[in-house]
Motif scaffolding. Structure first.
Motif, mmCIF file in Angstrom:
data_model
loop_
_atom_site.group_PDB
_atom_site.id
_atom_site.type_symbol
_atom_site.label_atom_id
_atom_site.label_comp_id
_atom_site.label_asym_id
_atom_site.label_seq_id
_atom_site.Cartn_x
_atom_site.Cartn_y
_atom_site.Cartn_z
ATOM 1 N N ALA A 21 0.828 -1.208 0.000
ATOM 2 C CA ALA A 21 0.000 0.000 0.000
ATOM 3 C C ALA A 21 0.864 1.260 0.000
ATOM 4 O O ALA A 21 0.592 2.212 -0.743
ATOM 5 N N LEU A 22 1.917 1.284 0.825
ATOM 6 C CA LEU A 22 2.795 2.453 0.857
ATOM 7 C C LEU A 22 3.522 2.648 -0.470
ATOM 8 O O LEU A 22 3.674 3.782 -0.943
ATOM 9 N N LEU A 23 3.977 1.562 -1.074
ATOM 10 C CA LEU A 23 4.636 1.677 -2.376
ATOM 11 C C LEU A 23 3.665 2.137 -3.463
ATOM 12 O O LEU A 23 4.021 2.952 -4.315
ATOM 13 N N ALA A 24 2.427 1.640 -3.421
ATOM 14 C CA ALA A 24 1.424 2.073 -4.399
ATOM 15 C C ALA A 24 1.065 3.543 -4.194
ATOM 16 O O ALA A 24 0.948 4.301 -5.171
ATOM 17 N N LEU A 25 0.893 3.968 -2.949
ATOM 18 C CA LEU A 25 0.588 5.375 -2.679
ATOM 19 C C LEU A 25 1.740 6.289 -3.088
ATOM 20 O O LEU A 25 1.529 7.375 -3.622
ATOM 21 N N GLY A 26 2.970 5.842 -2.842
ATOM 22 C CA GLY A 26 4.122 6.641 -3.243
ATOM 23 C C GLY A 26 4.235 6.762 -4.747
ATOM 24 O O GLY A 26 4.553 7.832 -5.276
ATOM 25 N N THR A 27 3.959 5.678 -5.467
ATOM 26 C CA THR A 27 3.995 5.721 -6.928
ATOM 27 C C THR A 27 2.898 6.620 -7.469
ATOM 28 O O THR A 27 3.115 7.412 -8.393
ATOM 29 N N ASP A 28 1.707 6.530 -6.890
ATOM 30 C CA ASP A 28 0.600 7.378 -7.308
ATOM 31 C C ASP A 28 0.914 8.849 -7.030
ATOM 32 O O ASP A 28 0.645 9.718 -7.869
ATOM 33 N N ALA A 29 1.485 9.148 -5.879
ATOM 34 C CA ALA A 29 1.845 10.528 -5.557
ATOM 35 C C ALA A 29 2.926 11.045 -6.508
ATOM 36 O O ALA A 29 2.921 12.221 -6.886
ATOM 37 N N LEU A 30 3.847 10.177 -6.907
ATOM 38 C CA LEU A 30 4.895 10.566 -7.844
ATOM 39 C C LEU A 30 4.304 10.890 -9.215
ATOM 40 O O LEU A 30 4.685 11.885 -9.846
ATOM 41 N N VAL A 31 3.346 10.085 -9.665
ATOM 42 C CA VAL A 31 2.692 10.338 -10.951
ATOM 43 C C VAL A 31 1.926 11.646 -10.899
ATOM 44 O O VAL A 31 1.979 12.460 -11.834
ATOM 45 N N ARG A 32 1.219 11.891 -9.807
ATOM 46 C CA ARG A 32 0.473 13.153 -9.670
ATOM 47 C C ARG A 32 1.413 14.353 -9.588
ATOM 48 O O ARG A 32 1.099 15.427 -10.084
ATOM 49 N N ASN A 33 2.578 14.169 -8.951
ATOM 50 C CA ASN A 33 3.536 15.260 -8.829
ATOM 51 C C ASN A 33 4.140 15.602 -10.187
ATOM 52 O O ASN A 33 4.401 16.766 -10.483
ATOM 53 N N VAL A 34 4.370 14.602 -11.021
ATOM 54 C CA VAL A 34 4.899 14.850 -12.362
ATOM 55 C C VAL A 34 3.845 15.541 -13.225
ATOM 56 O O VAL A 34 4.159 16.424 -14.024
ATOM 57 N N ALA A 35 2.578 15.173 -13.045
ATOM 58 C CA ALA A 35 1.504 15.775 -13.821
ATOM 59 C C ALA A 35 1.263 17.227 -13.423
ATOM 60 O O ALA A 35 0.909 18.055 -14.267
ATOM 61 N N ASP A 36 1.463 17.569 -12.137
ATOM 62 C CA ASP A 36 1.244 18.940 -11.644
ATOM 63 C C ASP A 36 2.467 19.370 -10.832
ATOM 64 O O ASP A 36 2.456 19.313 -9.605
ATOM 65 N N PRO A 37 3.537 19.818 -11.507
ATOM 66 C CA PRO A 37 4.765 20.161 -10.785
ATOM 67 C C PRO A 37 4.672 21.456 -9.987
ATOM 68 O O PRO A 37 5.551 21.763 -9.193
ATOM 69 N N GLY A 38 3.619 22.238 -10.138
ATOM 70 C CA GLY A 38 3.504 23.514 -9.443
ATOM 71 C C GLY A 38 2.934 23.406 -8.036
ATOM 72 O O GLY A 38 2.684 24.420 -7.387
ATOM 73 N N ALA A 39 2.719 22.213 -7.530
ATOM 74 C CA ALA A 39 2.154 22.045 -6.187
ATOM 75 C C ALA A 39 3.180 22.463 -5.138
ATOM 76 O O ALA A 39 4.354 22.671 -5.419
ATOM 77 N N GLY A 40 2.762 22.570 -3.914
ATOM 78 C CA GLY A 40 3.617 23.049 -2.823
ATOM 79 C C GLY A 40 4.709 22.065 -2.436
ATOM 80 O O GLY A 40 4.875 20.999 -3.028
ATOM 81 N N TRP A 41 5.451 22.428 -1.400
ATOM 82 C CA TRP A 41 6.593 21.617 -0.966
ATOM 83 C C TRP A 41 6.149 20.273 -0.402
ATOM 84 O O TRP A 41 6.852 19.283 -0.522
ATOM 85 N N LEU A 42 4.967 20.214 0.209
ATOM 86 C CA LEU A 42 4.493 18.953 0.779
ATOM 87 C C LEU A 42 4.215 17.936 -0.323
ATOM 88 O O LEU A 42 4.567 16.760 -0.206
ATOM 89 N N ALA A 43 3.631 18.406 -1.413
ATOM 90 C CA ALA A 43 3.358 17.502 -2.538
ATOM 91 C C ALA A 43 4.657 17.029 -3.188
ATOM 92 O O ALA A 43 4.711 15.935 -3.739
#
Length: 128
Positions: free
Chosen positions: A30-52
């Motif tokens: 679950a942690l690896l899947a959530l981390g991969t999903d967060a990485l994909v979302r971060n690449v799609a929207d690089p303008g998010a804040g430092w937490l993202a």
């Protein structure tokens, strides 16, 4: 009357309980899947804040640590046979002969798998 030869006993194999294997393994996945999903979302929207920006790294590191713990401790088995104690698993294969065992004890459970502590050798090292 000659004594009958004693048949060799099969080794005693102590494994982690299935509930702990499933719990730690699924937490790692679950942690690896959530981390991969967060990485994909971060690449799609690089303008998010430092937490993202830091969330994927933190989740992937926690998932890797949980996967290491599950593979090292939950998938390993403690084997007691005529040769001594042997710890066998995907990340470890270590043995201690009976002649070098100083002592062993079962530690109480504290919210996780049961622990057997084996002390061996003149330096009184633990089998881990």
């Amino acid at each position: 009357m000659s004594p009958r030869p004693r048949p060799d006993l099969p080794p005693l194999v102590l494994r982690c309980r299935p509930v702990w294997r499933i719990a730690y393994g699924s937490a790692a996945l679950a942690l690896l899947a959530l981390g991969t999903d967060a990485l994909v979302r971060n690449v799609a929207d690089p303008g998010a804040g430092w937490l993202a920006a830091w969330t994927p790294s933190i989740l992937l590191a926690a998932g890797a640590a949980a996967a290491y713990f599950a593979a090292r401790f939950c998938l390993a088995a403690l084997v007691l046979d005529d040769d001594g104690f042997r710890l066998r698993g995907p990340l470890v294969d270590r043995g201690v002969p009976w002649t070098s065992v100083v002592g062993w004890s079962r530690l109480p459970e504290r919210g996780g798998p049961a622990v057997v502590r084996i002390v061996h050798g003149p330096e009184r090292r633990r089998l881990t």
